[in-house]
Write a protein that holds these residues in place. Structure first.
Motif, PDB file in Angstrom:
ATOM      1  N   ASN A 120     -17.258  -3.282  34.701  1.00  0.00           N
ATOM      2  CA  ASN A 120     -17.247  -2.069  35.521  1.00  0.00           C
ATOM      3  C   ASN A 120     -17.442  -0.825  34.666  1.00  0.00           C
ATOM      4  OD1 ASN A 120     -16.492  -3.941  37.442  1.00  0.00           O
ATOM      5  ND2 ASN A 120     -14.797  -2.733  38.239  1.00  0.00           N
ATOM      6  N   ASP A 121     -17.952   0.219  35.277  1.00  0.00           N
ATOM      7  CA  ASP A 121     -17.980   1.523  34.631  1.00  0.00           C
ATOM      8  C   ASP A 121     -16.593   2.126  34.816  1.00  0.00           C
ATOM      9  OD1 ASP A 121     -18.304   4.094  33.739  1.00  0.00           O
ATOM     10  OD2 ASP A 121     -20.167   4.479  34.837  1.00  0.00           O
ATOM     11  N   VAL A 122     -15.827   2.202  33.746  1.00  0.00           N
ATOM     12  CA  VAL A 122     -14.439   2.673  33.836  1.00  0.00           C
ATOM     13  C   VAL A 122     -14.294   4.115  33.354  1.00  0.00           C
ATOM     14  CG1 VAL A 122     -13.427   0.374  33.674  1.00  0.00           C
ATOM     15  CG2 VAL A 122     -13.937   1.646  31.580  1.00  0.00           C
ATOM     16  N   ASN A 123     -15.402   4.811  33.197  1.00  0.00           N
ATOM     17  CA  ASN A 123     -15.347   6.209  32.779  1.00  0.00           C
ATOM     18  C   ASN A 123     -14.947   7.098  33.952  1.00  0.00           C
ATOM     19  OD1 ASN A 123     -16.266   5.960  30.005  1.00  0.00           O
ATOM     20  ND2 ASN A 123     -18.247   5.402  30.876  1.00  0.00           N
ATOM     21  N   LEU A 124     -14.350   8.236  33.609  1.00  0.00           N
ATOM     22  CA  LEU A 124     -14.072   9.281  34.588  1.00  0.00           C
ATOM     23  C   LEU A 124     -15.071  10.406  34.349  1.00  0.00           C
ATOM     24  CD1 LEU A 124     -11.837  10.308  36.742  1.00  0.00           C
ATOM     25  CD2 LEU A 124     -11.125  11.774  34.852  1.00  0.00           C
ATOM     26  N   TYR A 125     -15.895  10.707  35.346  1.00  0.00           N
ATOM     27  CA  TYR A 125     -16.907  11.764  35.219  1.00  0.00           C
ATOM     28  C   TYR A 125     -16.431  12.975  36.025  1.00  0.00           C
ATOM     29  CZ  TYR A 125     -19.795   7.822  33.700  1.00  0.00           C
ATOM     30  OH  TYR A 125     -20.291   6.709  33.056  1.00  0.00           O
TER      31      TYR A 125
END
Length: 443
Positions: A279-284
């Motif tokens: 998963n993309d676990v970044n916070l944008y």
């Protein structure tokens, strides 16, 4: 009738040094002090105080405006019964306990300082009722624009000829006044803006309101029992206090509720599971996505899914298509919107959906710890929101006496196999204080 009140309490002194005036101590004046063109005088500060003194009521905004000759080098500090409270030249505060309070304003310029004392009488709600028999629920819908989604144009239902005003009314009929219907915000960015017939008070140490959705827990035996998940489609919450009292949320009045992932996504119990799943676990924090209107031929009934249905692009250099499934054959692009593309901006949360089966037939959408809509079952305390979680565009905490408007938008850009896109659903918003519910803020 109001009278101009000027109170003077403390003066350390001022002196003339070199070519300018300085706010100094009584004994000396440093050469490194910068000159100022204005020096605070004891009668330069005034406040309009009613002859009978200040009287306010519980759960209503109390406001004081300070008048000054100049603001050059001036600071304003407020204390209520000896405890500092946020405020500047304008103080806005809501009291949660009836009684008589001492309010002190300290105005300073360098070492020069004055105290101004006021007595505030706070009466009970029984003494002065809330205007219009205030309700704990949504009383107005100001805007509604879902993103692309399998429930868009059905929750609520779009009919040919419907306008933005028509759709706003349908949303109010669904989720306003405790009707407990259901609306869908579609994929990332889709939003609804609601208002109330009163200001929801910000009570210290307590959660203030709750956004109801349709989140639920997973079936027994899954990994989600340990990590708390099931169908959690988090919506980011924004709040606005109508400071200028014009009856609408102005652009500079919006603040975002910083939920748990805003603080540190790595602390979510399922974080490593999501990393391992790819998963993309970044916070944008400044995420932007644009959806492009599909060809009308793709809106016809279909016998099989359309994999390349609606094209999208984001500001992270990614692009792709939203799928149209066989379960929902209506158009997924909001039909009352006239443009050829629809752009949304906001904070994009880490992807929380995991295919636990590994075969595409059992997806679990995990719960964030706190601070989002449609993230917790409606009876859970983690569904409650504290206004003190509000932050500005730089992520700095702000102090609001209460909120008049709430905006919720879908916070995740993710497809979950046959379940479709992550889409926040809303059924109501409740003022916890008017309902008499006391939910302590979890430290």
């Amino acid at each position: 009738m109001k009278q101009k009140t000027v109170l003077t309490k403390r003066l350390f002194g001022w002196a003339v040094c070199g070519v300018g005036l300085f706010a100094c101590g009584m004994t000396s004046c440093s050469e490194k002090d910068a000159p100022v063109s204005y020096v605070l005088q004891q009668n330069d500060i005034s406040v309009d105080e009613p002859e009978e003194g200040f009287v306010t009521q519980l759960s209503q905004l109390f406001r004081i405006e300070v008048e000054s000759v100049s603001d050059e080098g001036i600071t304003y500090v407020w204390a209520l019964d000896g405890e500092k409270i946020p405020g500047g030249k304008t103080l806005e505060y809501m009291f949660s306990v009836a009684g008589t309070y001492e309010l002190v304003l300290t105005v300073s310029q360098g070492e020069l300082s004055f105290d101004y004392k006021f007595q505030i009488k706070v009466v009970s709600e029984e003494s002065v009722p809330l205007p219009g028999d205030a309700t704990a629920y949504i009383t107005k819908v100001l805007d509604f624009m879902p993103a692309v989604g399998q429930f868009t144009n059905t929750m609520p239902a779009y009919e040919v000829g419907d306008t933005q005003e028509t759709m706003n009314r349908k949303v109010l009929e669904a989720i306003g006044n405790n009707n407990r219907g259901l609306i869908s915000l579609g994929g990332f960015g889709g939003y609804v803006v609601v208002g109330f017939d009163h200001t929801i008070e910000n009570k210290k140490g307590l959660c203030d309101f709750r956004v109801l959705g349709n989140a639920f827990s997973a079936a027994s035996g899954s990994e989600s029992d340990r990590l708390q998940g099931g169908s959690c489609e988090p919506g980011v919450i924004m709040v606005a206090y109508d400071k200028n009292k014009n009856g609408m949320p102005d652009e500079n009045e919006w603040y975002e509720i910083a939920g748990s992932a805003h603080q540190d996504p790595t602390q979510e119990a399922w974080y490593q599971l999501a990393v391992d799943n790819g998963n993309d676990v970044n916070l944008y924090r400044d995420y932007e996505i644009t959806y492009y209107r599909p060809n009308e031929t793709m809106n016809a009934p279909l016998a099989s899914p359309i994999d390349e249905y609606i094209r999208w692009e984001d500001n992270q250099g990614r692009s792709g298509y939203k799928v149209k499934n066989t379960y929902h054959a209506q158009p997924y692009f909001p039909q009352w919107f006239d443009g050829e593309k629809l752009t949304f901006r906001g904070t994009c949360l880490p992807q929380n959906g995991i295919d636990e089966s590994g075969e595409g037939n059992y997806y679990v959408l995990y719960k964030f710890r706190y601070g989002y809509a449609d993230n917790e079952v409606n009876t859970g305390n983690a569904a409650a929101i504290d206004i003190d979680w509000a932050v500005d565009a730089d992520g700095q905490k702000v102090s609001l006496p209460g909120v008049d408007f709430i905006k919720v938008y879908t916070g995740i850009n993710q497809e979950n196999g046959w379940l479709g896109e992550c889409s926040t659903e809303i059924t109501s918003v409740e003022d916890l204080h008017l309902l008499g519910e006391e939910i302590p803020v979890k430290e």
